[in-house]
Design an enzyme around this catalytic site. Structure first.
Site, mmCIF file in Angstrom:
data_model
loop_
_atom_site.group_PDB
_atom_site.id
_atom_site.type_symbol
_atom_site.label_atom_id
_atom_site.label_comp_id
_atom_site.label_asym_id
_atom_site.label_seq_id
_atom_site.Cartn_x
_atom_site.Cartn_y
_atom_site.Cartn_z
ATOM 1 N N LYS A 1 2.496 2.132 -5.149
ATOM 2 C CA LYS A 1 3.171 1.612 -6.352
ATOM 3 C C LYS A 1 2.334 1.864 -7.599
ATOM 4 C CE LYS A 1 3.397 -2.586 -4.694
ATOM 5 N NZ LYS A 1 2.865 -2.355 -3.335
ATOM 6 N N ASP B 1 0.823 -1.218 0.000
ATOM 7 C CA ASP B 1 0.000 0.000 0.000
ATOM 8 C C ASP B 1 0.853 1.263 0.000
ATOM 9 O OD1 ASP B 1 -2.485 -1.518 0.273
ATOM 10 O OD2 ASP B 1 -1.852 -1.864 2.342
ATOM 11 N N GLN C 1 2.605 -6.656 -3.476
ATOM 12 C CA GLN C 1 2.797 -6.458 -2.042
ATOM 13 C C GLN C 1 4.093 -5.693 -1.755
ATOM 14 O OE1 GLN C 1 1.630 -9.925 -2.983
ATOM 15 N NE2 GLN C 1 -0.277 -8.775 -2.948
ATOM 16 N N GLY D 1 -3.617 -4.337 -4.853
ATOM 17 C CA GLY D 1 -4.560 -3.278 -4.515
ATOM 18 C C GLY D 1 -4.389 -2.024 -5.332
ATOM 19 N N HIS D 2 -4.002 -2.165 -6.612
ATOM 20 C CA HIS D 2 -3.756 -0.970 -7.436
ATOM 21 C C HIS D 2 -5.025 -0.146 -7.602
ATOM 22 C CE1 HIS D 2 -2.185 1.655 -10.466
ATOM 23 N NE2 HIS D 2 -3.026 1.228 -11.366
#
Length: 408
Positions: free
Chosen positions: A15, A12, A215, A41-42
């Site tokens: 990125k 988080d 990650q 989680g993009h």
């Protein structure tokens, strides 16, 4: 040549924002995912798919070390198609060597977490860990196995083995899973490639490749805060292995870090702030996990954890009168530790040594020039560069892609 984007904390870090910026320059022919699953989680449409699909000039690959969920794949493709992304289906490829991530794995993931009780890992419960577990124990099923006569038998055997372990607690219908994959079998076929040959050709033709790391380093199965980690290699080595990249093909490795620290799920967090500071970081930073929907744990930047960094997200710290960074851990006998310990039990005995900085207490949102940053913010960045020994090349100053200071 390849550029790899890695997270340097517990994920988080932002990125996706840096990935979007680099893709917008049209400098990359290929964007590839190397490991992980549909737990990235993009953004809403990119838990599994590579972010390069947003650029119509970029080809995309889901690499061999990714655990592949067919439902998530077609769901995300459908979302992008509805948004009018051009040439979508011709620009996405799936390695035939990817291990399949079944609904069975998600069912098992939830039960495994329940059994751990107060020591839960805090997984996304999407079956990533059980998928990699089957891969390592050599009883997993790969994408290519979907076209084998033994597919049905092997999936039934896998389900039976878990049924023996969990009994009636396992809420899973193997017949429904088999019917689901029978429907996907021909639909998936056009996307499948031999990823080894694909990457060999890309390297021979000197294609430019952007690798999206999943990650972050502190969640790496080997080098992270084990056992509170993900189930894949999230480091540089994992990217090379997952995509069959030659080390000589690498051009840049960009490590991304927040100017403070967050993590989701269980595990040690030496600089966590269980107080008003932590709450303020959560609220200003909008610290809700994209994949999980969970509120992230927050604390000060830990330079013991952060061994190298080339990207900093700054604007969340705008209103703090004092900003702290951890520079060492103090043992019970008073000695200093400046490397992250392998034994997580040691962390319970350590105190954190902080260096304090005067806050700038003015908005940096949208700033794009280094000279426009407040002197206190420049001092903070310079200290990080000096401590870590690597230049900070990108500094995020807001949530929008354009809100960034570029010093590269």
């Amino acid at each position: 040549m390849a550029t790899i984007i890695l997270g340097s904390q517990w994920g988080d870090e932002g990125k996706g924002k840096l990935t979007d910026h680099l893709l917008s320059t049209n400098a990359f022919d290929i964007c590839a995912r190397a490991a992980g699953g549909h737990n990235a989680g993009h953004s809403i449409s990119f838990h599994l798919l590579p972010s390069g699909l947003i650029n119509p000039q970029t080809d995309n690959l889901i690499g061999s070390s990714v655990v592949f969920n067919v439902d998530a794949f077609f769901k995300e493709l459908g979302e992008l198609e509805a948004k009018g992304v051009p040439d979508l289906h011709s620009r996405i490829h799936v390695s035939s060597r990817c291990h399949l991530n079944f609904a069975l794995h998600a069912a098992v993931d939830g039960l495994s977490e329940v059994k751990l009780g107060s020591e839960q890992i805090g997984t996304t419960k999407r079956g990533i860990g059980p998928s990699y577990s089957n891969k390592a124990s050599r009883d997993g099923l790969r994408v290519i196995d979907l076209y084998s006569d033994s597919f049905e038998r092997k999936l039934r055997q896998l389900a039976d083995s878990y049924r023996q372990r969990y009994g009636d607690l396992l809420q899973y219908d193997v017949e429904a899973e088999l019917a689901n994959y029978a429907g996907y079998k021909e639909k998936l076929r056009p996307y499948i490639v031999d990823a080894v040959a694909y990457m060999q050709k890309a390297q021979e033709l000197k294609k430019s490749v952007l690798v999206e790391g999943s990650q972050a380093l502190m969640l790496d199965i080997d080098y992270g805060t084990y056992p509170y980690v993900t189930s894949s290699n999230t480091s540089l080595g994992g990217c090379i292995q997952g995509l069959a990249l030659s080390p000589f093909f690498l051009k840049n490795v960009i490590a991304v870090v927040k100017a403070y620290t967050t993590r989701v799920g269980g595990g040690p967090f030496p600089t966590e702030q269980l107080n008003d500071v932590g709450t303020k970081l959560q609220d200003i930073g909008g610290e809700i996990g994209v994949s999980t929907g969970r509120r992230r744990r927050c604390g000060w930047l830990d330079l013991v954890v952060l061994k190298y960094s080339m990207a900093i997200n700054l604007d969340v710290l705008d209103t703090f009168p004092t900003i702290r960074v951890a520079t060492a851990y103090i043992t019970p006998d008073g000695s200093k530790v400046t490397t992250f310990p392998a034994d997580l039990g040691d962390l319970d005995k350590y105190e954190v040594e902080y260096t304090d900085f005067e806050g700038w207490q003015t908005s940096t949102q949208g700033v794009r020039d280094w000279s426009a940053l407040p002197p206190q913010a420049q001092k903070y960045i310079n200290f990080i560069e000096s401590f870590v020994g690597v230049k900070v090349a990108y500094i995020g100053t807001g949530q929008d892609r354009e809100e960034m200071v570029i010093r590269a």
